[in-house]
Enzyme design. Structure first.
Site, PDB file in Angstrom:
ATOM      1  N   ASN A 161       0.653  -1.054  -0.142  1.00  0.00           N
ATOM      2  CA  ASN A 161      -0.207  -0.136  -0.071  1.00  0.00           C
ATOM      3  C   ASN A 161       1.129   0.977  -0.039  1.00  0.00           C
ATOM      4  O   ASN A 161       2.295   0.981  -0.062  1.00  0.00           O
ATOM      5  CB  ASN A 161      -0.980  -0.217   0.889  1.00  0.00           C
ATOM      6  CG  ASN A 161       0.000  -0.159   2.542  1.00  0.00           C
ATOM      7  OD1 ASN A 161       0.424   0.955   3.308  1.00  0.00           O
ATOM      8  ND2 ASN A 161      -0.555  -1.657   2.780  1.00  0.00           N
ATOM      9  N   ASP A 208      -4.690  -6.051   5.487  1.00  0.00           N
ATOM     10  CA  ASP A 208      -5.726  -6.842   6.145  1.00  0.00           C
ATOM     11  C   ASP A 208      -5.319  -8.163   5.618  1.00  0.00           C
ATOM     12  O   ASP A 208      -5.434  -9.293   7.046  1.00  0.00           O
ATOM     13  CB  ASP A 208      -7.189  -6.251   5.901  1.00  0.00           C
ATOM     14  CG  ASP A 208      -7.213  -4.898   6.447  1.00  0.00           C
ATOM     15  OD1 ASP A 208      -6.599  -5.167   7.805  1.00  0.00           O
ATOM     16  OD2 ASP A 208      -7.615  -4.003   5.718  1.00  0.00           O
ATOM     17  N   LYS A 228       8.243 -17.455 -10.135  1.00  0.00           N
ATOM     18  CA  LYS A 228       7.176 -16.773 -10.778  1.00  0.00           C
ATOM     19  C   LYS A 228       5.342 -17.747 -11.698  1.00  0.00           C
ATOM     20  O   LYS A 228       5.802 -18.749 -12.446  1.00  0.00           O
ATOM     21  CB  LYS A 228       7.916 -15.942 -11.668  1.00  0.00           C
ATOM     22  CG  LYS A 228       7.365 -14.904 -12.497  1.00  0.00           C
ATOM     23  CD  LYS A 228       7.462 -13.558 -13.381  1.00  0.00           C
ATOM     24  CE  LYS A 228       6.799 -12.951 -14.484  1.00  0.00           C
ATOM     25  NZ  LYS A 228       8.025 -12.358 -15.486  1.00  0.00           N
ATOM     26  N   PRO A 242      -3.302 -11.571  11.092  1.00  0.00           N
ATOM     27  CA  PRO A 242      -2.626 -11.284  12.354  1.00  0.00           C
ATOM     28  C   PRO A 242      -3.338  -9.783  12.222  1.00  0.00           C
ATOM     29  O   PRO A 242      -2.492  -8.719  11.875  1.00  0.00           O
ATOM     30  CB  PRO A 242      -1.486 -11.750  12.910  1.00  0.00           C
ATOM     31  CG  PRO A 242      -0.947 -12.196  11.842  1.00  0.00           C
ATOM     32  CD  PRO A 242      -1.139 -11.582  10.688  1.00  0.00           C
ATOM     33  N   ILE A 278      -1.971  -6.808  14.854  1.00  0.00           N
ATOM     34  CA  ILE A 278      -0.967  -6.695  15.460  1.00  0.00           C
ATOM     35  C   ILE A 278      -0.904  -5.793  16.880  1.00  0.00           C
ATOM     36  O   ILE A 278      -1.068  -6.611  17.912  1.00  0.00           O
ATOM     37  CB  ILE A 278       0.458  -6.353  14.865  1.00  0.00           C
ATOM     38  CG1 ILE A 278       1.320  -7.095  13.304  1.00  0.00           C
ATOM     39  CG2 ILE A 278       2.148  -5.579  15.946  1.00  0.00           C
ATOM     40  CD1 ILE A 278       1.643  -6.528  12.256  1.00  0.00           C
ATOM     41  N   PHE A 317      -3.201   3.398  15.524  1.00  0.00           N
ATOM     42  CA  PHE A 317      -3.813   4.677  14.564  1.00  0.00           C
ATOM     43  C   PHE A 317      -5.088   4.050  13.483  1.00  0.00           C
ATOM     44  O   PHE A 317      -4.693   3.432  13.297  1.00  0.00           O
ATOM     45  CB  PHE A 317      -2.446   5.065  13.933  1.00  0.00           C
ATOM     46  CG  PHE A 317      -1.613   5.861  13.796  1.00  0.00           C
ATOM     47  CD1 PHE A 317      -0.506   5.362  15.524  1.00  0.00           C
ATOM     48  CD2 PHE A 317      -1.745   7.667  13.450  1.00  0.00           C
ATOM     49  CE1 PHE A 317      -0.157   7.323  15.583  1.00  0.00           C
ATOM     50  CE2 PHE A 317      -0.742   8.106  13.828  1.00  0.00           C
ATOM     51  CZ  PHE A 317       0.168   8.160  15.232  1.00  0.00           C
ATOM     52  N   LYS A 377     -12.824   2.111  16.138  1.00  0.00           N
ATOM     53  CA  LYS A 377     -11.229   1.615  16.241  1.00  0.00           C
ATOM     54  C   LYS A 377     -11.429   1.386  17.414  1.00  0.00           C
ATOM     55  O   LYS A 377     -10.532   0.205  17.986  1.00  0.00           O
ATOM     56  CB  LYS A 377     -10.586   2.094  15.554  1.00  0.00           C
ATOM     57  CG  LYS A 377      -9.594   1.156  14.693  1.00  0.00           C
ATOM     58  CD  LYS A 377      -8.912   1.495  13.919  1.00  0.00           C
ATOM     59  CE  LYS A 377     -10.004   1.388  12.075  1.00  0.00           C
ATOM     60  NZ  LYS A 377      -9.145   1.715  10.423  1.00  0.00           N
TER      61      LYS A 377
HETATM   62  O1  C5P Z   1      -8.044  -1.831  11.787  1.00  0.00           O
HETATM   63  P1  C5P Z   1      -7.694  -0.768  11.313  1.00  0.00           P
HETATM   64  O2  C5P Z   1      -6.075  -1.806  10.326  1.00  0.00           O
HETATM   65  O3  C5P Z   1      -7.629   0.436  10.558  1.00  0.00           O
HETATM   66  O4  C5P Z   1      -6.504  -0.342  12.003  1.00  0.00           O
HETATM   67  C1  C5P Z   1      -5.284  -0.236  12.026  1.00  0.00           C
HETATM   68  C2  C5P Z   1      -3.975   0.747  13.912  1.00  0.00           C
HETATM   69  O5  C5P Z   1      -3.925  -0.740  14.046  1.00  0.00           O
HETATM   70  C3  C5P Z   1      -2.823   0.947  13.368  1.00  0.00           C
HETATM   71  O6  C5P Z   1      -2.487   1.334  14.365  1.00  0.00           O
HETATM   72  C4  C5P Z   1      -2.177  -0.241  12.664  1.00  0.00           C
HETATM   73  O7  C5P Z   1      -0.977  -0.043  12.518  1.00  0.00           O
HETATM   74  C5  C5P Z   1      -2.795  -1.444  14.148  1.00  0.00           C
HETATM   75  N1  C5P Z   1      -2.595  -2.667  12.763  1.00  0.00           N
HETATM   76  C6  C5P Z   1      -2.136  -4.105  13.136  1.00  0.00           C
HETATM   77  N2  C5P Z   1      -2.293  -4.956  12.465  1.00  0.00           N
HETATM   78  C7  C5P Z   1      -3.249  -4.955  11.450  1.00  0.00           C
HETATM   79  C8  C5P Z   1      -3.940  -3.849  11.169  1.00  0.00           C
HETATM   80  C9  C5P Z   1      -4.325  -2.975  11.496  1.00  0.00           C
HETATM   81  O8  C5P Z   1      -1.164  -4.139  13.866  1.00  0.00           O
HETATM   82  N3  C5P Z   1      -3.440  -6.416  11.341  1.00  0.00           N
END
Ligand code: C5P
Length: 404
Positions: A213, A282, A292, A310, A312, A332, A346
């Site tokens: 991204n 996600d 490849k 997961p 995190i 964030f 969130k």
């Molecule tokens: O669910 P979303 O991606 O919007 O959440 C954003 C927050 O969760 C950010 O702090 C991001 O670093 C953290 N996050 C994470 N692991 C994921 C998805 C998001 O730590 N798989």
């Protein structure tokens, strides 16, 4: 704005080829809003003329304790009383030895000796040949200078002007500037270990393709830098980004969300604060091909199946240390609209005490941002500013929360 802005620094140059970096340092300090008063030893003048440093600092340079420009003929007193700090860069082996013994046979060492110890810190940036640096005499002097309260900066490593390679080079101007900025930053996170994630993740489809991204990592890197400046020991777990590692920060490079989780879990044990700024994918392809995936001309497109990555932040926030508050977790949220509502939801979903919202499309890749700090009692806006300035404000806010 730099913490150095408005400061008055006496920049002392002793003799060494590294004085060319001092010219750059002088320029960088002036650019950061510092008034710089240059003082040179006679040895320094063999390497560069005072004219260069006068032009860069915009002030006459002092080279002698007998300078008749001072009405009372006490340049060593007058100059040291005005300073917020004296920075000697380069500090030669000889100059450090002289400092150690309280030598005062020329203006720079005389001024260092005459400085009010409780008001004017002395910072030295050593510069010398590697054998001179590793000599027990120099190492003993460094230890004693530190014991005397003098702030001795590190030395750099690499090619030396003499043709040898090793430790002893003077730090680069921007490294000294960074250390000076850290020196003047209040140590609101002293003794704390801060863990930060930053940047995107990269989820491989095959050895040459993947899903990622647009996160630049700038906000997370700025936070890591601000935390280090505030006295924390900082580990930065970074996805694939092209950003220099902030000085003094331990960086762990990862690619995928699973690798990021592994690195975070490894370092979370020792951390007091976890700040998740990474834009973690996600989903990842259920299978990453070993070779490849080839276009065979049949028109049949590959079918990709995904599995969820997961979370995190949620994993760490809901671990025993996260849930008990022993590890303060900050999330964030990058949203495109309804920031307050999404950030509030969130925060609860992730189980974190503080969630920082921003408008994603308005900030991705940019140098500035605006933040919305959402906690259990409501929301507070940090208006649009540079990411570095916002990072400093956020670190200050977190430091206050840690003391509650
Ligand atoms: O669910 P979303 O991606 O919007 O959440 C954003 C927050 O969760 C950010 O702090 C991001 O670093 C953290 N996050 C994470 N692991 C994921 C998805 C998001 O730590 N798989």
């Amino acid at each position: 704005m730099s913490t150095l802005a408005g400061k008055h620094i006496v920049l002392g140059l002793s003799g060494g080829i590294a004085v060319f970096k001092s010219a750059e340092l002088c320029r960088a300090l002036v650019k950061a809003g510092v008034t710089v008063q240059v003082v040179m030893t006679e040895a320094a003048e063999h390497f560069m003329t005072a004219v260069t440093l006068q032009a860069l600092s915009g002030r006459p340079v002092y080279t002698s304790q007998w300078d008749p420009r001072e009405a009372n003929n006490m340049a060593h007193i007058n100059l040291s009383r005005e300073a917020d700090a004296i920075v000697v860069a380069p500090a030669s082996a000889d100059f450090m030895a002289k400092l150690l013994h309280g030598g005062a046979d020329e203006l720079l060492s005389l001024m260092c000796l005459a400085r009010p110890l409780d008001k004017v810190p002395l910072i030295v940036a050593p510069a010398m040949n590697r054998e001179m640096w590793s000599n027990p005499a120099t190492q003993r002097n460094v230890l004693q200078l530190k014991a005397d309260g003098i702030h001795v900066l590190d030395v750099g490593q690499g090619d030396q002007a003499c043709g040898e390679t090793g430790d002893g080079r003077m730090l680069e101007a921007e490294e000294i500037l960074e250390d000076l900025e850290a020196f003047f930053t209040p140590k609101v996170l002293a003794g704390k270990a801060v863990l930060v994630t930053a940047g995107p993740t990269y989820e491989a489809i095959d050895p040459v393709r993947g899903i990622t991204n647009l996160s630049s990592g700038k906000m997370g890197f700025a936070i890591a830098r601000a935390a280090r400046m505030a006295g924390a020991s900082v580990t930065l777990v970074a996805g694939p980004v092209h950003l220099p590692t902030p000085r003094g920060v331990q960086r762990v490079d990862v690619r995928s969300a699973c690798q990021m989780l592994e690195a975070v879990q490894l370092h979370a044990h020792a951390a007091h604060v976890f700040i998740a700024t990474a834009a973690v994918a996600d989903w990842r392809p259920a299978h990453s091909a070993d070779q490849k995936i080839k276009k065979d001309g049949s028109g049949v497109t590959p079918q990709l199946n995904f599995v969820e990555n997961p979370d995190i932040l949620a994993t760490i926030a809901q671990s025993p240390r996260g849930a008990s508050g022993e590890l303060f977790c900050v999330g964030f949220a990058a949203e495109s609209h309804d920031l307050l509502a999404h950030a509030t939801a969130k925060r609860l979903r992730k189980g974190v005490p503080l969630l920082v919202g921003n408008i994603g499309p308005a900030t991705f890749g940019q140098d500035d941002n605006a933040l919305l700090l959402v906690d259990q009692s409501g929301a507070r806006e940090l208006p649009r500013a540079s990411k570095q300035a916002l990072a400093v404000q956020l670190i200050g806010d977190i430091a206050v929360r840690l003391t509650r």
